[in-house]
Design a protein around this motif. Structure first.
Motif: not given
Lengths: 280, 280
Positions: B66-68, B92-93, B7-13
């Protein structure tokens, strides 16, 4: 020119700094009922001299700014207008209808231009004054047709030098719109702080866990009652109207969450996201 | 070490950027179901390689993040644990109870450490990733006693290198506290945006008049439904509980304003001002 600023708090003090920085004011006289505020304002170089003699300060000035809380404004502004001759007087208040009604029949009404700089912070007092508070912000000028054209022209020139955008509204519209885009935000922020303080008995946990999002929504709850109670009082009907709408929206979100209708919840969030288009 | 971020979004990225900047990750493998997100994450140098082959990426890594969104988390985390051997896995939920129940009996449960970095912005996707998002923020570690001590030690070391403060909570307490200091702020912000969009039909007026105060309270209303609906769903009872308290507080402020009891209104604002002590 010589500018008198009555009320050397967050807005009056910040305006003093801006007027001097942009070369609008050659010198600034501060008037405040608090000797302590005058002392601090002098110490912070917000003003060049301080006095409690309002009439004498007004007589020596070209521009007079009344920057006191809205309840005091109703008595201070007429006192200032009693003294003026060729001076231009502005308020910087957050509500307009009651104030403009209060001075509607004053013989010097046309020396007064009602303005509202849409800028501020959650802090108050002379220590809260900051430079650049007004740059790139909006100045609302209200009921300009009741002011002398030369007075309006001077005010326009002054605030354009401060790099503000000018918007013209009648007093009633001003009070409706500010209830929507300013006053309700303060109500929700006060209520959110009360909510979290009530539910979260462990203050240390708030401190540890609060992230930028929480700080952002609750920041305005630091604002002073001395400034805000008179605003809510003078704009009571508009604030109640928008507050009732807000209660309906919150209750609706609550009901949908209670019913576990997540499609409806998604739709509501996507509707709220429209604000992205309007605010950068 | 090699880190896989799912999950390469705001948090993952943002985490990918931080882990590389602080020398924690030698290389980062990005896994995402969206080929477009992987392409952007590569282009923005968030990740060193991208793949949709989750199992292969996990096998090559020492740490898996896991950052989804929280709904996908319930299925992706067990898939990851199915593959792990000696890797350490973190989520990171924003909610924990349902997730920890979902993996409670997994044979590799002890390779998993549940963490929640209390940091974010209102934006989403790989383009929203920013460096320094986590510095000086709090990381909550949940139910650490269910993870292998060596796995917890690795996670502690990694996030200390990222300059985060570590706080330990059980999952149930985490969900209660985050409802108070994070989730309710999003609800009020969404509802405030809906209120103002409903009342203020002239979008241009919002744009012209909105000051920093309004932007601050409504900022979170830009947040994505894909991230937030699953959070509200998984933390529904705690969110309903704090939302009911918030509705009571708002209704009380409304009643007092309706009754024009300004002394009571002043008292409420002064109570809300207590938040000054807790937040800088």
């Amino acid at each position: 020119m010589v500018v008198t600023i009555i009320g050397v708090g967050l807005i009056g003090g910040s305006l003093a700094l801006s007027l001097k920085a942009h070369g609008v004011a050659g010198s600034v006289i501060g008037v405040d009922q608090s000797a302590e505020n005058l002392r601090k304002a002098l110490e912070l170089n917000l003003i060049d001299e301080g006095t409690t003699d309002l009439a004498a300060a007004v007589r020596r000035s070209s521009l007079v700014v009344v920057a006191v809380p809205m309840d005091a404004m109703l008595t201070v502004l007429p006192q200032v207008l009693d003294v003026v001759d060729q001076q231009v007087v502005i308020d910087v208040g957050s509500t307009k209808e009651k104030l403009l009604t209060a001075v509607a029949d004053h013989p010097h009404r046309d020396r007064f231009v009602a303005v509202h700089p849409m800028a501020g912070t959650e802090y108050s007092g002379p220590e809260a004054a900051v430079p650049h508070l007004f740059e790139d912000k909006t100045l609302v000028i209200c009921d300009a047709e009741h002011s002398h054209p030369a007075a309006v022209a001077l005010v326009e020139k002054v605030f354009q030098q401060l790099q503000m955008r000018l918007v013209y509204l009648d007093a009633a519209s001003h009070d409706v719109h500010t209830a929507y885009v300013s006053h309700i935000s303060h109500i929700t922020s006060f209520a959110l702080a009360l909510t979290v303080l009530e539910k979260e008995k462990e203050e240390q946990r708030i401190f540890e866990l609060a992230s930028g999002g929480f700080e952002s929504t609750v920041r305005l709850a630091k604002s002073s009652s001395a400034m805000w109670v008179p605003i809510f009082r003078q704009n009571r009907l508009n604030v109640l109207d928008v507050l009732d709408e807000h209660l309906r929206q919150l209750q609706h979100m609550r009901d949908i969450l209670q019913q576990e209708d997540y499609q409806a919840f998604t739709n509501l969030i996507e509707q709220a996201n429209v604000i992205r288009k309007i605010l950068k």
